[in-house]
Scaffold this motif. Structure first.
Motif, mmCIF file in Angstrom:
data_model
loop_
_atom_site.group_PDB
_atom_site.id
_atom_site.type_symbol
_atom_site.label_atom_id
_atom_site.label_comp_id
_atom_site.label_asym_id
_atom_site.label_seq_id
_atom_site.Cartn_x
_atom_site.Cartn_y
_atom_site.Cartn_z
ATOM 1 N N LEU B 29 0.821 -1.214 0.000
ATOM 2 C CA LEU B 29 0.000 0.000 0.000
ATOM 3 C C LEU B 29 0.854 1.262 0.000
ATOM 4 O O LEU B 29 0.408 2.327 -0.404
ATOM 5 N N ILE B 193 -9.872 11.395 1.184
ATOM 6 C CA ILE B 193 -10.640 10.681 0.163
ATOM 7 C C ILE B 193 -10.768 9.202 0.539
ATOM 8 O O ILE B 193 -11.852 8.615 0.451
ATOM 9 N N GLN B 194 -9.665 8.612 0.995
ATOM 10 C CA GLN B 194 -9.723 7.220 1.439
ATOM 11 C C GLN B 194 -10.702 7.070 2.592
ATOM 12 O O GLN B 194 -11.483 6.122 2.659
ATOM 13 N N PHE B 195 -10.654 8.032 3.511
ATOM 14 C CA PHE B 195 -11.561 7.980 4.661
ATOM 15 C C PHE B 195 -13.007 8.014 4.178
ATOM 16 O O PHE B 195 -13.853 7.266 4.658
ATOM 17 N N THR B 198 -13.780 4.588 2.633
ATOM 18 C CA THR B 198 -13.737 3.354 3.416
ATOM 19 C C THR B 198 -13.846 3.562 4.922
ATOM 20 O O THR B 198 -13.840 2.595 5.662
ATOM 21 N N PHE B 199 -13.949 4.793 5.400
ATOM 22 C CA PHE B 199 -13.975 5.080 6.836
ATOM 23 C C PHE B 199 -12.905 4.273 7.560
ATOM 24 O O PHE B 199 -13.120 3.143 7.958
ATOM 25 N N ASN B 200 -11.736 4.865 7.694
ATOM 26 C CA ASN B 200 -10.743 4.190 8.506
ATOM 27 C C ASN B 200 -10.198 2.913 7.878
ATOM 28 O O ASN B 200 -9.900 1.947 8.561
ATOM 29 N N ALA B 203 -5.691 1.476 3.622
ATOM 30 C CA ALA B 203 -4.934 2.303 2.683
ATOM 31 C C ALA B 203 -4.753 3.718 3.230
ATOM 32 O O ALA B 203 -3.665 4.283 3.170
#
Lengths: 350, 494
Positions: B29, B193-195, B198-200, B203
């Motif tokens: 990652l 953006i990742q949060f 996917t919330f936490n 990645a």
């Protein structure tokens, strides 16, 4: 800490049991919710809202006015909120979960966190717009569309399929908002329709060709300003702007892919009640209200321009009728958001 | 002690996540093209923006403090003013004026205009205090004004400059709103953006670990850059008054360039915010939306500032009155944590509370705790300078005259440090009002601050609807910025 956790689990268990008992009682105890009978529900509910803040506010205001139930809203993105609910588990403060698209609903359903939707609500929504499991329901719909600048792309040069956008001739020509749930739902549909190999190939082509914007409206604005030739978004951003000043869409034309193409995907916005809801009666009533005549008329007459789908309320007359969209058939319960973010991360889009 | 432990939560969390993710997943990652892009963007941003801020900040400070610049009192304040405009409001104004702004160039432009006062303020304070005797000696040895500036003045500004540069770089690493609006991706925007997808997710956490690494690298660079030389006056007698260099025919160009800078950094954003507010008309001032946002912002600002100052006091007291390795370690922990971007602190608190303390999850207390960790050093720095000026002897004298130790502390030391405490609290208040990422992640259900409301409106390109919130944030920030400017002068003048 451990004690507290157990206590919480206990409460959740009790709540679930109570719910189960209520459900066993009879199917006809539900109609008290919403509508004319609003007398039985009271108190407050918490809604985790990934729908547009303004649309949900219209629903909430009307619902509170009718029932007196106080509604607290937590705003977030589809998958942010679904993952949050999954992590919170039985301790989640949420009673109701609303999304813009269905993959996030499927995720919470798969985690076993949704209560059954009241039969009265289910009966209001045609089968095409809800999962067969009835763990949640569709509340509105939005169609995929390619908005483009007529001066830059002539009609005969338009792509036959959304998949064409990954071809080299489209390099640097189109925009999208990959970080948004809207776009991720389109990818989820593609995944369901064409499989993993085709999806990752398309995503890699996209990474080569497209320009990233934050939000569908920003992407459309970029087409309007001539920064890019086309943008893959949902239909109502265009109609919403046209209905206001047209400031961000006067140079923009919508193009619908139709022919059951992945690009003609009709995404269902979802609503569900959590098993762990502290006020399940009011939560169910809220869902019934949204899918009922009044809630759907907010979609027909309001400024959201999403498609009304339930209670025989017709779509806003300014929109292309839903039956003319020739959307592909996708079971909303099958859309897989976790796989989508994984593939998009793999393609370097996230 | 408890605070130090608490302050290690975010750092410990990042390490824990990286370790538990497993080496292979972590590597896959972290070592991927996307991270390379982000690294390039982030490093370029720092490498380009920091020197620009240094040039503008020092140049401005020098003109204001050491030349015969007409109206230098006015310019002294005007150059600090852009600090009252949060970077994401600045970005919003620019992007609504020039919609095609995007990428690294725009990122550098907006962050330079937003952050150069962070260099200007300490540089001006240091310049106003410099002993001119050294420059006189240099002149007597035949050095011209330019050579004297580079060889005598600039080296003496080293502490102010490295400190300012560190502040600017940390802001660059942590900024989310401003860059998201102009589609410029850094680690912080990518984590957000990742949060949101996917919330936490793993990645996002791995990106956070790279970001933390970058922050620590910067801290280390600052320590190296600051050096250990002494810059204080050691001779006897009183300090002379610095002569102002005549500008002569450079007067007009100097005036014009300062005017251009202030117009771009302060005038333009303010004008655009006002324009949108006027265009939106009375309709956007919907009281049922913005009054609660204003009240909640004030609540968090006031409570956060008060708690932070109270927590900072014993730390500052220990550090000043009883400097041991322990108190130094405590301070260090806090500085490291506050150098972490709000998004990392927010992520850590989400994870820790949801898993270990679900009872406090999503409560006001957790958000306040995050604010305390993020902004503690601002209160510490201010309190320390106040405590140094309240000699221990006075408290001892009061005790000798029969006052109980507690009362002596209360009546003497606490009273003498009150102005410094107020200054620190004001700084924290300013920071909380303009905080976005940690607030987005941690706020209790139903929270709407000015910053989050502004953000949700401007994300929907409802520029007119966002304008009142931007205006209110600027109005709340302005007096704090003035106070900060004033305070730094006073601290330097002691």
């Amino acid at each position: 800490m451990k004690l507290r956790k157990n206590a919480l689990a206990g409460i959740a268990l009790a709540a679930t049991a109570a719910l189960g008992l209520a459900a066993c009682g009879s199917g006809s105890s539900a109609p008290a919710a919403g509508g004319s009978g609003g007398s039985k529900i009271s108190g407050e509910i918490t809604v985790y809202n990934a729908q547009h803040e303004s649309l949900t506010k219209e629903w909430v205001d009307a619902f509170t006015q009718e029932t007196g139930v106080k509604v607290t809203v937590r705003q977030g993105d589809d998958s942010e909120m679904s993952n949050q609910i999954v992590q919170e588990g039985a301790a989640s403060p949420a009673d109701v979960f609303l999304t813009e698209n269905s993959p996030a609903m499927a995720q919470v359903e798969n985690a076993g966190l949704f209560a059954d939707v009241d039969k009265a609500t289910v009966d209001q929504v045609p089968a095409a717009y809800r999962p067969s499991t009835n763990k949640w329901t569709g509340i509105a719909a939005r169609s995929t569309v390619l908005v483009y600048d007529k001066k830059k792309i002539s009609e005969d040069k338009l792509p036959k399929s959304m998949l064409d956008l990954a071809k080299p001739e489209w390099k640097g020509k189109w925009a999208a908002s990959p970080s948004g749930a809207d776009f991720q739902a389109i990818v989820a549909a593609l995944l369901e329709l064409k499989g993993e190999a085709a999806t990752i190939e398309w995503l890699k082509g996209m990474k080569e060709n497209f320009k990233a914007y934050k939000g569908n409206s920003t992407a459309m604005k970029a087409v309007n300003a001539g920064e890019v030739d086309a943008a893959l978004i949902y239909h109502y951003y265009y109609y919403g702007d046209q209905a206001k000043t047209g400031e961000n869409s006067k140079n923009v034309t919508p193009y619908f892919f139709k022919h059951q193409d992945p690009g003609a995907f009709l995404s269902v916005s979802g609503g569900g009640v959590l098993k762990s809801a502290k006020n399940p009666a009011a939560a169910q009533a809220f869902l019934k209200f949204i899918t009922g005549k009044k809630g759907q008329e907010v979609l027909k007459n309001g400024t959201s321009f999403e498609y009304a789908i339930a209670s025989n309320v017709e779509a806003n007359p300014k929109l292309v009728p839903i039956k003319d969209l020739q959307a592909p058939t996708v079971d909303p319960a099958k859309l897989n958001s976790a796989k989508v973010t994984e593939l998009m991360t793999q393609a370097g889009l996230l | 002690m408890l605070i130090a432990l608490l302050s290690l939560i975010p750092l410990g969390y990042v390490v824990y996540m990286t370790v538990t993710t497993g080496w292979d997943t972590a590597v896959s990652l972290i070592v991927r093209p996307r991270v390379g892009e982000l690294l390039l963007n982030t490093v370029l941003l720092v490498v380009l923006t920091v020197p620009l801020c240094l040039v503008l900040g020092v140049g401005g400070a020098w003109l204001v403090e050491r030349t015969t610049l007409a109206g230098h009192r006015f310019w002294a304040v005007a150059l600090a003013a852009p600090l009252a405009i949060p970077a994401f409001v600045n970005s919003y104004a620019w992007v609504s004026a020039v919609p095609s702004l995007e990428g690294i160039g725009s990122g550098v432009l907006i962050s330079t205009l937003s952050y150069f006062p962070l260099v200007y303020i300490p540089a001006a304070a240091a310049l106003s205090r410099l002993d001119p005797a050294l420059e006189h000696s240099a002149a007597s040895l035949g050095l011209g004004p330019w050579a004297s500036f580079f060889r005598v003045v600039l080296p003496q500004l080293r502490v102010a400059l490295t400190g300012g540069a560190l502040l600017v770089s940390l802001h660059l690493l942590a900024e989310y709103g401003a860059f998201a609006m102009i589609r410029f991706d850094t680690f912080t925007t990518a984590i957000m953006i990742q949060f949101q997808s996917t919330f936490n997710g793993t990645a996002g956490n791995m990106l956070a670990s790279v970001l933390v690494f970058l922050c620590l690298l910067l801290l280390l660079a600052e320590v190296r850059g600051r050096g250990s030389a002494r810059y204080s006056r050691v001779g006897s007698g009183s300090q002379g008054i610095a002569l102002r260099l005549p500008l002569g025919r450079y007067q007009l160009p100097a005036q014009l360039s300062l005017l251009a800078l202030v117009l771009l950094a302060f005038g333009l954003p303010l004008a655009l915010v006002l324009r949108w507010a006027v265009q939106g008309g009375a309709a956007v001032w919907t009281a049922d939306e913005f009054v609660p946002a204003l009240l909640q912002t004030l609540f968090y600002g006031v409570v956060g500032a008060a708690v932070t100052t109270v927590v900072a006091f014993p730390l500052a007291y220990l550090a000043v009155r009883n400097p041991t390795w322990f108190s130094k370690a405590l301070e260090l922990c806090n500085y490291v944590t506050s150098s972490l971007p709000g998004i990392v602190v927010g992520l850590a608190f989400v994870t820790v509370t949801i898993r270990l303390a679900p009872a406090v999850y999503q409560t006001t207390g957790v958000l306040i705790a995050a604010y305390v960790l993020l902004f503690l050093p601002r209160a510490l720095v201010s309190l320390r300078s106040g405590l140094v000026q309240a000699p221990k002897e006075l408290e001892e004298a009061a005790q000798a005259l029969g006052t109980s130790p507690f009362l002596a502390f209360l009546r003497v030391t606490l009273r003498l440090t009150a102005p410094a405490a107020a200054g620190g609290a004001a700084l924290v208040f300013l920071a909380i009002v303009n905080e976005l990422t940690a607030t987005l992640l941690l706020s209790p259900n139903g929270t709407h601050t000015l910053a989050t409301e502004f953000w949700s409106k401007s994300s929907e390109i409802d520029y007119a609807g966002a304008a009142p919130y931007a205006l209110l944030m600027i109005v709340l920030s302005a007096p704090m910025t003035y106070l900060l400017f004033h305070q730094s002068k006073k601290a330097a003048g002691q």
